[in-house]
Design an enzyme around this catalytic site. Structure first.
Site, PDB file in Angstrom:
ATOM      1  N   HIS A 242      -1.614   0.694   1.407  1.00 41.89           N
ATOM      2  CA  HIS A 242      -1.912   1.106   2.782  1.00 41.89           C
ATOM      3  C   HIS A 242      -2.913   2.257   2.852  1.00 41.89           C
ATOM      4  O   HIS A 242      -3.047   2.887   3.894  1.00 41.89           O
ATOM      5  CB  HIS A 242      -0.621   1.473   3.517  1.00 41.89           C
ATOM      6  CG  HIS A 242       0.324   0.306   3.659  1.00 41.89           C
ATOM      7  ND1 HIS A 242       1.675   0.446   3.810  1.00 41.89           N
ATOM      8  CD2 HIS A 242       0.081  -1.031   3.662  1.00 41.89           C
ATOM      9  CE1 HIS A 242       2.232  -0.771   3.899  1.00 41.89           C
ATOM     10  NE2 HIS A 242       1.275  -1.671   3.807  1.00 41.89           N
TER      11      HIS A 242
ATOM     12  N   CYS B 211     -23.899   8.273   6.909  1.00 42.17           N
ATOM     13  CA  CYS B 211     -24.563   7.542   7.994  1.00 42.17           C
ATOM     14  C   CYS B 211     -24.397   8.203   9.359  1.00 42.17           C
ATOM     15  O   CYS B 211     -24.963   7.741  10.339  1.00 42.17           O
ATOM     16  CB  CYS B 211     -24.045   6.101   8.038  1.00 42.17           C
ATOM     17  SG  CYS B 211     -22.349   5.994   8.600  1.00 42.17           S
TER      18      CYS B 211
ATOM     19  N   CYS C 290     -19.599  11.040   9.277  1.00 44.90           N
ATOM     20  CA  CYS C 290     -19.808  10.576   7.906  1.00 44.90           C
ATOM     21  C   CYS C 290     -21.061  11.235   7.333  1.00 44.90           C
ATOM     22  O   CYS C 290     -22.117  11.187   7.970  1.00 44.90           O
ATOM     23  CB  CYS C 290     -19.972   9.062   7.904  1.00 44.90           C
ATOM     24  SG  CYS C 290     -20.469   8.381   6.318  1.00 44.90           S
TER      25      CYS C 290
ATOM     26  N   GLY D 266      12.928   2.845  -3.364  1.00 45.42           N
ATOM     27  CA  GLY D 266      12.846   3.492  -2.049  1.00 45.42           C
ATOM     28  C   GLY D 266      12.150   2.662  -0.995  1.00 45.42           C
ATOM     29  O   GLY D 266      11.404   3.184  -0.177  1.00 45.42           O
ATOM     30  N   THR D 267      12.394   1.369  -1.018  1.00 45.84           N
ATOM     31  CA  THR D 267      11.788   0.538   0.017  1.00 45.84           C
ATOM     32  C   THR D 267      12.824  -0.462   0.520  1.00 45.84           C
ATOM     33  O   THR D 267      13.657  -0.943  -0.243  1.00 45.84           O
ATOM     34  CB  THR D 267      10.493  -0.159  -0.469  1.00 45.84           C
ATOM     35  OG1 THR D 267      10.110  -1.148   0.478  1.00 45.84           O
ATOM     36  CG2 THR D 267      10.660  -0.815  -1.817  1.00 45.84           C
TER      37      THR D 267
HETATM   38 ZN   LIG Z   1     -20.893   6.132   6.805  1.00 44.92          ZN
END
Ligand SMILES: [Zn+2]
Length: 256
Positions: A121, A152, A149, A189-190
């Protein structure tokens, strides 16, 4: 009083060539990391986490979602890996082939020292840009939220899998391939309820692996597991490592 570890489990683990471990929220809870819902206190109590952890929520109000993750990041930073995380590092270092698959996003396995690892995840400590997907481990904290970012200029989002998003296919394939080929699968633990991760121990079992479950309560997996040990992972995993006589990097009792 803590549970006794069965002798045949020790023999199986000592002889195992390929071990896969799946961890879930329970191992983090033992570090005091609040679960998704427990984190909804104070200002955040009015929000349903399922309405913040979605691409739609970010598109609607990126600042709100960013600030929620900044808050959760802070809660995680107040906790640290526990003896169970450290014991899994010992196992990785001692066993010939080992893969850790985690559903947790707190990065504690990495902090403890695990390296052969798939974070199904994602990891809350990382971000990635919303538009082009550049993964970013460091960003400048500015007044403008979310930050931009560095590659970009697009807005940054946490590098985690949101509701309505798929887990990376490559990560899933590696996890399922490893589960199909292992001789011992350990679920820690799940609740073993959330797909697709819940399918991993079932596949391992079907392909002939032994299955060990460590969880304080019974789960759907308990009936098919070869061993189902109902106790905290931070009690059982260090005991397991001690019985194996592997070298250990955990200091006994230091992080209870
Ligand atoms: Zn970026």
């Amino acid at each position: 009083m803590s549970l006794q570890i069965p002798d045949d489990l020790i023999t199986t683990l000592a002889a195992a060539e390929r071990v896969v471990v799946l961890t879930g929220a329970g191992i983090s809870a033992e570090s005091g990391v609040p679960t998704f819902r427990e984190a909804q206190t104070g200002l955040w109590a009015q929000y349903d986490p399922r309405e913040l952890a979605t691409p739609q929520a970010f598109a609607r109000n990126p600042r709100l979602v960013w600030e929620w993750y900044a808050w959760r990041r802070k809660l995680i930073q107040q906790a640290k890996p526990n003896l169970a995380h450290h014991a899994l590092v010992d196992l990785e270092q001692a066993l010939p082939t080992f893969l850790l698959v985690t559903q947790n996003i707190d990065g504690f396995h990495w902090l403890a020292g695990s390296r052969d690892m798939i974070e199904l995840h994602g990891n809350i400590a990382r971000t990635r840009c919303y538009e082009e997907g550049h993964v970013v481990s460091w960003w400048e904290e500015t007044d403008e939220l979310p930050p931009r970012c560095p590659h970009c200029g697009g807005p940054l989002r946490p590098d985690v899998v949101w509701f309505g998003e798929g887990i990376s296919e490559q990560a899933l394939r590696s996890a399922f391939d490893a589960a199909a080929a292992c001789d011992l699968f350990i679920s820690v633990g799940t609740s073993a309820m959330v797909q697709p991760a819940a399918g991993l121990p079932l596949l391992a079992k079907r392909m002939g692996a032994r299955v060990l479950e460590i969880n304080p309560a019974q789960t759907a997996l308990s009936v098919i597991a070869d061993w189902s040990l109902q106790d905290k992972a931070s009690n059982l995993l260090p005991q397991l490592v001690r019985r194996l006589d592997f070298p250990t990097n955990a200091i006994d009792g230091a992080e209870q």
